[in-house]
Design a protein around this motif. Structure first.
Motif, PDB file in Angstrom:
ATOM      1  N   LEU A  96     -11.177  -1.521   1.864  1.00 44.73           N
ATOM      2  CA  LEU A  96      -9.578  -1.972   1.749  1.00 44.73           C
ATOM      3  C   LEU A  96      -9.046  -2.432   2.821  1.00 44.73           C
ATOM      4  O   LEU A  96      -8.311  -3.329   2.751  1.00 44.73           O
ATOM      5  N   LEU A 138      -7.315   3.918  -5.182  1.00 39.92           N
ATOM      6  CA  LEU A 138      -8.499   4.158  -4.255  1.00 39.92           C
ATOM      7  C   LEU A 138      -8.173   5.584  -3.494  1.00 39.92           C
ATOM      8  O   LEU A 138      -7.417   5.656  -3.099  1.00 39.92           O
ATOM      9  N   ALA A 139      -9.536   6.328  -3.711  1.00 39.33           N
ATOM     10  CA  ALA A 139      -9.348   7.713  -2.950  1.00 39.33           C
ATOM     11  C   ALA A 139     -10.837   7.942  -2.455  1.00 39.33           C
ATOM     12  O   ALA A 139     -11.792   7.299  -2.718  1.00 39.33           O
ATOM     13  N   VAL A 142      -3.121   4.749  -2.977  1.00 41.26           N
ATOM     14  CA  VAL A 142      -4.426   5.272  -2.029  1.00 41.26           C
ATOM     15  C   VAL A 142      -3.998   6.727  -1.311  1.00 41.26           C
ATOM     16  O   VAL A 142      -2.878   7.198  -1.209  1.00 41.26           O
ATOM     17  N   ALA A 170      -8.618   6.914   2.139  1.00 42.23           N
ATOM     18  CA  ALA A 170      -8.675   5.652   1.968  1.00 42.23           C
ATOM     19  C   ALA A 170      -7.993   4.567   2.713  1.00 42.23           C
ATOM     20  O   ALA A 170      -8.205   3.431   2.847  1.00 42.23           O
ATOM     21  N   ALA A 171      -6.694   5.287   3.201  1.00 46.10           N
ATOM     22  CA  ALA A 171      -5.658   4.434   4.126  1.00 46.10           C
ATOM     23  C   ALA A 171      -6.056   4.332   5.543  1.00 46.10           C
ATOM     24  O   ALA A 171      -5.426   3.787   6.247  1.00 46.10           O
ATOM     25  N   VAL A 173       0.732  -1.171  -0.053  1.00 44.82           N
ATOM     26  CA  VAL A 173      -0.054   0.164   0.028  1.00 44.82           C
ATOM     27  C   VAL A 173       0.971   1.188   0.022  1.00 44.82           C
ATOM     28  O   VAL A 173       1.830   1.267   0.817  1.00 44.82           O
ATOM     29  N   LYS A 196     -13.640   4.023   0.742  1.00 47.00           N
ATOM     30  CA  LYS A 196     -13.239   3.115   0.264  1.00 47.00           C
ATOM     31  C   LYS A 196     -12.186   2.420   1.562  1.00 47.00           C
ATOM     32  O   LYS A 196     -11.619   1.322   1.507  1.00 47.00           O
ATOM     33  N   PHE A 198      -1.641  -1.086  -3.956  1.00 46.89           N
ATOM     34  CA  PHE A 198      -2.853  -0.470  -3.831  1.00 46.89           C
ATOM     35  C   PHE A 198      -2.230   1.085  -3.561  1.00 46.89           C
ATOM     36  O   PHE A 198      -1.390   1.319  -2.664  1.00 46.89           O
TER      37      PHE A 198
END
Length: 267
Positions: A213, A204-205, A240, A244-245, A7, A209, A238
């Motif tokens: 995730l 992914l934003a 991000v 998203a994280a 990630v 999300k 990923f």
């Protein structure tokens, strides 16, 4: 090579799309030094279909790529007429493909709903096109990079949670009916094709999300969270933003310097 997932967290959406675009350009230039032709899979959506492809188009490095040696495929498509702006292929042409010197014979669109085929015949036609582009016994080319978006429900391509298509293992392309997201009818690559890609890059934003995730990285059921079953042959990344994280385990977030080294050498 050991399969692994990483990630990479970016401060915001703009930094995310710029990073993915720059890495993509660097990677395909490197790979084209080793191969005569390569195969790339595109997707739609705000982050990749608009953001990343638009950033590639805007890059000063865009025209250093031998685009005529690149085959373009799509991971899925909406069952809509040709030219409909909601189709993923139209989005890609608007953002990038209409601006580069590509080879039209290497652009592999899914059939449109007004092409004279029904949905099942369109799926079979794309499977045949995949098979005709390779001598590999698997029946599809080696994809150097496959871009995937991830929905808030965890769907990738048009493989939706709780739907039979996510469990298909004996076909390369499926006709999708009753998708949870409009339009209900779609075409999609299957999970075995997705996972045979050398590199899977997902972007992914947004806070919507974060939960999915986190579930995917924690080993959720593929049937319930399809993205949990995504794992490329060499690398699965990923990309991000901070929102998203929010639920990603710290152990899976690669430090910046280390991640750059991994990407430069192996991604």
């Amino acid at each position: 090579m050991t399969k692994e997932r990483r990630v990479l967290v970016h401060p915001d959406w703009e930094a995310l799309v710029a990073s993915v675009a720059a890495r993509f350009l660097t990677k395909i230039i490197d790979v084209l030094e080793e191969k005569d032709e390569i195969h790339i899979v595109l997707t739609g959506g705000t982050t990749i279909g608009d953001g990343v492809l638009g950033a590639i188009n805007a890059s000063p490095a865009r025209d250093t790529v031998a685009w005529s040696r690149v085959h373009f495929w799509w991971g899925d498509e909406r069952w809509l007429p040709a030219g409909d702006p909601e189709r993923n292929d139209e989005q890609a042409f608007d953002a990038l493909l209409s601006h580069i010197a590509l080879d039209p014979a290497k652009v592999h669109r899914f059939a449109a709903s007004d092409a004279g085929l029904d949905l099942d015949a369109a799926a079979a036609a794309y499977a045949d096109e995949l098979a005709s582009a390779t001598e590999d016994e698997r029946g599809f080319p080696v994809f150097e990079v496959m871009f995937l978006g991830v929905g808030p429900d965890g769907h990738v391509a048009s493989l939706f949670p709780g739907k039979d298509e996510v469990l298909v293992r004996d076909r390369t392309v499926v006709a999708v009916r009753g998708a949870w997201k409009a339009p209900a009818e779609r075409l999609s690559l299957t999970l075995p094709v997705i996972n045979a890609s050398e590199r899977l890059w997902m972007a992914l934003a947004g806070g919507d999300k974060a939960s999915v995730l986190g579930l995917a990285l924690a080993g959720a059921s593929v049937d319930e969270v399809p993205v949990a079953g995504v794992l490329g042959r060499k690398r699965t990344v990923f990309f991000v933003d901070q929102e998203a994280a929010a639920e990603v385990p710290e152990s899976l977030i690669a430090p910046g310097d280390e991640f750059h080294a991994l990407v430069d050498q192996n991604s």
